[in-house]
Design an enzyme around this catalytic site. Structure first.
Site, short mmCIF file in Angstrom:
data_model
loop_
_atom_site.label_atom_id
_atom_site.label_comp_id
_atom_site.label_asym_id
_atom_site.label_seq_id
_atom_site.Cartn_x
_atom_site.Cartn_y
_atom_site.Cartn_z
N ARG A 1 1.22 -1.20 0.05
CA ARG A 1 -0.01 0.11 -0.16
C ARG A 1 1.20 0.92 -0.12
O ARG A 1 0.41 2.63 -0.46
CB ARG A 1 -0.72 0.18 1.20
CG ARG A 1 -1.51 1.26 1.23
CD ARG A 1 -2.88 1.47 2.49
NE ARG A 1 -3.87 -0.08 2.38
CZ ARG A 1 -3.53 -0.44 3.06
NH1 ARG A 1 -3.54 -0.49 4.47
NH2 ARG A 1 -4.33 -1.39 3.38
N TYR A 2 1.95 1.52 0.47
CA TYR A 2 3.13 2.45 0.65
C TYR A 2 4.07 2.30 0.33
O TYR A 2 4.92 0.60 0.41
CB TYR A 2 3.34 2.61 2.20
CG TYR A 2 2.36 2.83 2.89
CD1 TYR A 2 1.66 4.05 3.60
CD2 TYR A 2 1.54 1.98 4.08
CE1 TYR A 2 0.43 4.35 4.32
CE2 TYR A 2 0.96 1.89 4.62
CZ TYR A 2 -0.21 3.12 5.12
OH TYR A 2 -1.12 3.59 5.96
N ARG B 1 -9.25 -9.61 9.78
CA ARG B 1 -9.60 -9.93 8.35
C ARG B 1 -10.10 -11.73 9.04
O ARG B 1 -9.36 -12.07 8.51
CB ARG B 1 -7.75 -9.63 8.58
CG ARG B 1 -6.52 -9.15 8.21
CD ARG B 1 -6.08 -9.22 7.21
NE ARG B 1 -4.68 -8.67 7.15
CZ ARG B 1 -3.80 -7.82 7.35
NH1 ARG B 1 -3.41 -8.44 8.26
NH2 ARG B 1 -3.20 -6.94 7.14
N ASP C 1 -11.93 -1.21 13.34
CA ASP C 1 -12.24 -1.62 11.70
C ASP C 1 -13.40 -2.30 11.47
O ASP C 1 -14.10 -2.81 12.62
CB ASP C 1 -10.89 -2.74 11.14
CG ASP C 1 -9.88 -1.12 11.34
OD1 ASP C 1 -9.76 -0.54 10.85
OD2 ASP C 1 -9.16 -2.81 11.46
N CYS D 1 -11.27 -9.05 14.46
CA CYS D 1 -10.36 -8.99 13.74
C CYS D 1 -10.57 -8.79 12.55
O CYS D 1 -11.89 -9.04 11.80
CB CYS D 1 -9.89 -10.32 13.37
SG CYS D 1 -8.63 -10.65 12.37
N LYS E 1 -3.55 4.40 7.04
CA LYS E 1 -3.57 4.72 8.65
C LYS E 1 -3.60 5.94 8.82
O LYS E 1 -2.32 6.57 7.85
CB LYS E 1 -2.75 4.01 9.33
CG LYS E 1 -3.09 2.18 9.58
CD LYS E 1 -1.85 1.93 10.22
CE LYS E 1 -2.43 -0.21 10.44
NZ LYS E 1 -1.40 0.31 9.08
N CYS F 1 -10.02 -13.30 17.47
CA CYS F 1 -9.70 -12.50 18.35
C CYS F 1 -11.34 -12.35 17.37
O CYS F 1 -11.57 -11.60 16.59
CB CYS F 1 -8.83 -11.50 18.01
SG CYS F 1 -7.44 -11.69 18.83
N ARG G 1 7.60 0.10 1.69
CA ARG G 1 7.29 -1.11 3.10
C ARG G 1 6.08 -1.59 2.54
O ARG G 1 5.19 -1.53 1.70
CB ARG G 1 6.45 -0.71 4.33
CG ARG G 1 6.07 -0.08 4.67
CD ARG G 1 5.80 1.13 6.18
NE ARG G 1 4.93 1.97 6.12
CZ ARG G 1 4.68 2.88 5.79
NH1 ARG G 1 5.12 3.82 4.46
NH2 ARG G 1 3.30 4.10 6.58
N ASP H 1 -8.00 3.46 10.32
CA ASP H 1 -7.18 2.98 9.11
C ASP H 1 -8.84 3.06 8.09
O ASP H 1 -9.36 2.70 8.57
CB ASP H 1 -7.41 0.66 9.23
CG ASP H 1 -5.72 0.94 8.09
OD1 ASP H 1 -6.13 1.63 7.01
OD2 ASP H 1 -5.11 0.00 8.56
N CYS I 1 -3.87 -18.13 13.45
CA CYS I 1 -3.25 -17.74 14.76
C CYS I 1 -3.55 -18.43 15.90
O CYS I 1 -4.44 -19.64 15.31
CB CYS I 1 -4.46 -16.46 14.82
SG CYS I 1 -4.35 -15.57 13.89
#
Ligand SMILES: *Cc1c(COP(=O)(O)O)cnc(C)c1O
Ligand code: SF4
Length: 369
Positions: free
Chosen positions: A91-92, A113, A273, A111, A317, A108, A95, A310, A104
């Site tokens: 995206r940037y 995702r 999110d 989450c 972000k 959570c 990075r 975000d 995982c």
């Protein structure tokens, strides 16, 4: 081998007394939709007698998850739009995210995702991982690689070491950042050997620990952090602002202090999110600003996270913390809420474009570094 005592179903939650038996059927429907996993380390933190337990709220499924509120999105932060090859989100300019796995240790409930992660989700195949690493190798603008997922630390030290070797060999990747919840979810798995697998002389390796409640920073979690620090890995935090988990001044303060005590520098406090079925866990932006503003001054500067949003649609972000400078740049608020004139500035006042003076392209910095 010790038996795996990880809880992965509504039935197991009821059997352990973490949910009342009459809720088991409803929660089985949630578990069929979104992955469930509670490690023994996390279960040990839950008080089954407390219906509002802040640890249970993060990991135990809730029937409200089956209601998708307006504006909630399967891919809330727009990862898909920025994925040039599988496993990479770029995206940037400087990075990329590299997502070698989609599993995982714990899942959570909030989450972002959640539609992509879970035990059925495929890890990148060896060929796909090779293609993702080829993309990084062929893109000299990539200065930092962020291992994300899923939780990348569920990989073996051997596989992590192969990724670190490949990144070190690029010559242009100078920073490796690992996003993980494992020091909280399963601290014993964060061994000295795992930490060493991530470190290379050619790379600065950083780890960003995800935790949301001060109780998650147990002695065992702090010992896992100490093993990472001992291997030469500086630690940062990321937390999500969650309703009835950490959205009160005392809990947020205790969380930030617990991070610093564990040698973790608070980095990001994420506004929740809009992932599907998470409305009951999200707060308002104004509430978040008031909470974060309340930390300033009252709590050490080491304990101050950046409050970030975000932007849905893949726009990245942005900081959304409280403003201390008034929009015209004439007065500034102190930590006790009193307003003062700003000192006289040699450069022109804010232009109509909203660009702060001193940051025009080509202009010298407004103040010494
Ligand atoms: C969050 C994120 C990053 C990291 O952002 P920082 O502000 O550098 O922490 C990088 N790439 C993507 C796609 C992200 O979502
Ligand atoms: S550990 Fe991270 S990726 Fe995994 S479920 Fe939690 S928030 Fe999602």
């Amino acid at each position: 081998m010790t038996p795996d005592r990880t809880i992965r179903s509504a039935e197991a939650l009821a059997a352990r007394g973490l949910v009342p038996p009459e809720r088991e059927t409803a929660l089985a429907r949630v578990a069929a939709r979104y992955a469930v996993s509670l490690t023994p380390a996390v279960v040990a933190l839950i008080d089954p007698a407390d219906p509002a337990d802040p640890i249970a709220r993060q990991y135990v499924p809730n029937p409200a998850e089956l209601e998708t509120a307006p504006g909630e999105l399967a891919d809330p932060i727009g990862d898909e739009a920025h994925s040039p090859v599988p496993g990479i989100v770029h995206r940037y300019p400087d990075r990329v995210l590299l997502k070698p796995v989609q599993v995982c240790a714990v899942y959570c409930r909030f989450c972002f995702r959640r539609e992509a992660v879970g035990p059925g989700a495929e890890a990148l195949s060896p060929a796909a991982l090779a293609r993702a690493l080829d993309y990084i190798r062929a893109t000299p603008a990539i200065w930092e690689v962020i291992l994300s997922g899923g939780d990348p630390l569920v990989l073996s030290p051997r596989r992590l070491a192969r990724i670190a070797d490949a990144l070190a060999a690029t010559g242009h990747v100078k920073a490796l950042r690992v996003h993980s919840r494992l020091p909280v979810a399963d601290p014993e798995r964060v061994t000295a050997a795992l930490a060493r697998a991530l470190v290379r002389p050619e790379l600065a390796t950083w780890l960003v620990l995800h935790a949301n409640h001060p109780r998650e920073l147990t002695p065992a979690a702090r010992a896992a952090c100490a093993r990472l620090v001992a291997a030469g890995i500086p630690l940062l935090s990321q937390s999500v602002l969650l309703r009835d988990v950490n959205d009160d001044p005392a809990t947020l303060e205790a969380l930030m202090r617990a991070f610093v005590e564990a040698r973790v520098k608070p980095y990001y406090l994420h506004h929740g999110d809009p992932a599907p079925g998470t409305a009951h866990l999200r707060t308002g932006l104004a509430e978040g600003q008031a909470l974060v503003g309340g930390l300033r001054g009252r709590v050490s500067g080491l304990c101050q996270p950046d409050y970030v949003l975000d932007i849905p649609g893949g726009h990245g972000k942005s900081p959304v913390g409280p403003a201390f400078l008034d929009p015209e740049g004439r007065t500034v608020r102190d930590w006790q809420g009193r307003t003062h004139p700003v000192p006289p500035c040699p450069s022109p006042p804010l232009s109509g474009s909203g660009r702060p003076s001193g940051t025009r392209p080509g202009s010298p910095r407004a103040r010494p570094a």
